[in-house]
Design an enzyme around this catalytic site. Structure first.
Site, PDB file in Angstrom:
ATOM      1  N   LYS A  52       0.834  -1.205   0.000  1.00 17.35           N
ATOM      2  CA  LYS A  52       0.000   0.000   0.000  1.00 17.35           C
ATOM      3  C   LYS A  52       0.872   1.260   0.000  1.00 17.35           C
ATOM      4  O   LYS A  52       0.593   2.209  -0.734  1.00 17.35           O
ATOM      5  CB  LYS A  52      -0.954  -0.023   1.211  1.00 17.35           C
ATOM      6  N   GLN A  96      -4.601  -1.843   9.526  1.00 19.21           N
ATOM      7  CA  GLN A  96      -4.398  -3.146   8.888  1.00 19.21           C
ATOM      8  C   GLN A  96      -4.961  -4.260   9.771  1.00 19.21           C
ATOM      9  O   GLN A  96      -4.630  -4.357  10.945  1.00 19.21           O
ATOM     10  CB  GLN A  96      -2.897  -3.378   8.616  1.00 19.21           C
ATOM     11  N   ASP A 119     -11.021   2.449   4.085  1.00 19.80           N
ATOM     12  CA  ASP A 119     -11.287   1.009   3.958  1.00 19.80           C
ATOM     13  C   ASP A 119     -12.792   0.741   3.916  1.00 19.80           C
ATOM     14  O   ASP A 119     -13.220  -0.366   3.578  1.00 19.80           O
ATOM     15  CB  ASP A 119     -10.676   0.242   5.146  1.00 19.80           C
TER      16      ASP A 119
HETATM   17  C1  BQF Z   1      -2.290 -10.648  -6.009  1.00 15.30           C
HETATM   18  C2  BQF Z   1      -6.059  -9.235   2.800  1.00 15.30           C
HETATM   19  C3  BQF Z   1      -6.992 -11.114   3.967  1.00 15.30           C
HETATM   20  C4  BQF Z   1      -6.879 -10.455   5.187  1.00 15.30           C
HETATM   21  C5  BQF Z   1      -6.353  -9.173   5.214  1.00 15.30           C
HETATM   22  C6  BQF Z   1      -2.110  -8.493  -4.767  1.00 15.30           C
HETATM   23  C7  BQF Z   1      -2.838  -8.294  -2.480  1.00 15.30           C
HETATM   24  C8  BQF Z   1      -3.125  -9.651  -2.484  1.00 15.30           C
HETATM   25  C9  BQF Z   1      -2.952 -10.409  -3.624  1.00 15.30           C
HETATM   26  C10 BQF Z   1      -3.043  -7.447  -1.277  1.00 15.30           C
HETATM   27  C11 BQF Z   1      -5.589  -8.547   1.592  1.00 15.30           C
HETATM   28  C12 BQF Z   1      -5.668  -9.200   0.254  1.00 15.30           C
HETATM   29  C13 BQF Z   1      -5.016  -7.282   1.725  1.00 15.30           C
HETATM   30  C14 BQF Z   1      -2.431  -9.834  -4.755  1.00 15.30           C
HETATM   31  C15 BQF Z   1      -4.444  -6.552   0.552  1.00 15.30           C
HETATM   32  C16 BQF Z   1      -5.385  -8.236  -0.886  1.00 15.30           C
HETATM   33  O1  BQF Z   1      -1.466 -10.317  -6.870  1.00 15.30           O
HETATM   34  O2  BQF Z   1      -3.049 -11.599  -6.168  1.00 15.30           O
HETATM   35  C17 BQF Z   1      -2.321  -7.725  -3.635  1.00 15.30           C
HETATM   36  O3  BQF Z   1      -2.128  -6.760  -0.904  1.00 15.30           O
HETATM   37  N1  BQF Z   1      -4.242  -7.412  -0.579  1.00 15.30           N
HETATM   38  C18 BQF Z   1      -4.964  -6.682   3.013  1.00 15.30           C
HETATM   39  O4  BQF Z   1      -4.492  -5.571   3.178  1.00 15.30           O
HETATM   40  O5  BQF Z   1      -5.438  -7.333   4.081  1.00 15.30           O
HETATM   41  C19 BQF Z   1      -5.940  -8.577   4.035  1.00 15.30           C
HETATM   42  C20 BQF Z   1      -6.592 -10.507   2.780  1.00 15.30           C
END
Ligand code: BQF
Length: 302
Positions: A52, A96, A119
């Protein structure tokens, strides 16, 4: 079969956002500023927060990372939240997830100023979404809607089956797809762990949104020919041959399902990158909406 390429689409989106940032700068305005609160040292959380911050740099946003120890008290975390709410330079921020077990996640999310809640996890934003009002839409469902829009996937009159009822994906996406509007007007069935004979539902679906968190759950024989499949799953499976020691697996048995699908998102490179891009989009909106409020105030004062 068309792959809904989230990586490519998110890059295009980021380009567009970067262009808007340039224009803001040229007009002498402040650039959008996103803050992220990271509590503890969960490996996946660190990865997400870092991507991010990196994405902010890519588009010319300012960013602040607030790192806090895993044993921080709920009270001290709430104080950090108050500081972010009061900080006039920060347009939006995220906490987060997941948070350590001793902290009440709901209490923290309630403390976030809904106007800075990029968010879209505050109940005020969820309520506004449900009532078709202007709101911050959580980045993952927002990203899915954007992907459907850019690939012109028809939703009007289609039967969508959402698998999973989480507050962050399943619930909100079921609302958005049933709303009036270009990417809406679908008939939505929201299924979950107590749905009997799930395959009876998925086999009827024109569009399936998999947000369950069970790797490769959706098999080829559970879908009909011509289906659109959106895979929100991102389970990390240990893989000693992979460079990072793990690989990311979605909720869809991609190689089986792709043969029957009209449109399908890959994992990685599907919904995930869109999530990051839409967080930026929300931060840009937060900045613009704040600007609007400020200019209204100025008009009154003049
Ligand atoms: C990709 C997230 C579960 C719990 C908390 C790119 C992300 C993921 C995959 C990513 C996620 C999932 C995020 C890919 C943010 C998505 O190339 O497939 C990016 O960074 N995500 C999060 O901040 O918290 C989570 C999933």
């Amino acid at each position: 079969m068309t792959i809904l390429d989230g990586k490519k689409t998110s890059e295009a989106l980021k380009q567009e956002i970067a262009e808007e940032v340039k224009q803001l700068k040229a007009a002498g305005k402040k650039v959008p500023h996103l803050a992220a609160v990271l509590v503890g040292d969960n490996g996946a959380s660190i990865t997400y927060v870092n991507s991010k911050v990196k994405a902010c740099e890519q588009v010319g946003f300012a960013s602040t990372l607030v790192k806090l120890p895993a044993d921080i008290t709920e009270e001290a975390l709430l104080e950090e939240i108050d500081k972010l709410n009061a900080n006039a330079d920060i347009d939006g921020y995220i906490v987060q997830l997941p948070l350590p077990k001793h902290i009440d996640e709901q209490k923290i999310l309630l403390a976030v100023d809904p106007k800075k809640d990029v968010d879209g996890f505050h109940p005020a934003n969820f309520g506004r979404i449900a009532l078709d009002m202007e709101a911050f839409i959580p980045a993952t469902p927002f990203g899915i809607m954007e992907l459907l829009k850019r690939y012109e996937v028809p939703t009007k009159g289609k039967h969508v089956v959402v698998v999973g009822r989480s507050h962050i994906v399943g619930r909100p996406i079921s609302i958005l797809l049933s709303q009036k509007g270009a990417q809406g007007n679908a008939t939505v069935t929201l299924t979950h762990s107590h749905t009997p004979n799930l395959a009876d539902f998925t086999r009827q679906a024109d569009i399936i949104v998999m947000a369950l968190g069970i790797p490769e759950f959706l098999k080829g024989d559970m879908v009909k020919e011509g289906v659109t499949v959106i895979d929100v799953g991102i389970t990390r499976l240990q893989d000693d041959n992979a460079p990072k020691g793990y690989r990311i697996v979605g909720d869809v048995a991609f190689d089986e399902v792709k043969n029957k699908a009209n449109y399908i998102t890959p994992v990685p490179g599907g919904v995930g990158p869109m999530t990051i891009a839409m967080l930026l989009k929300n931060t840009l909106l937060a900045c613009k909406w704040r600007e609007r409020v400020v200019s209204k105030l100025l008009t009154i004062n003049c």
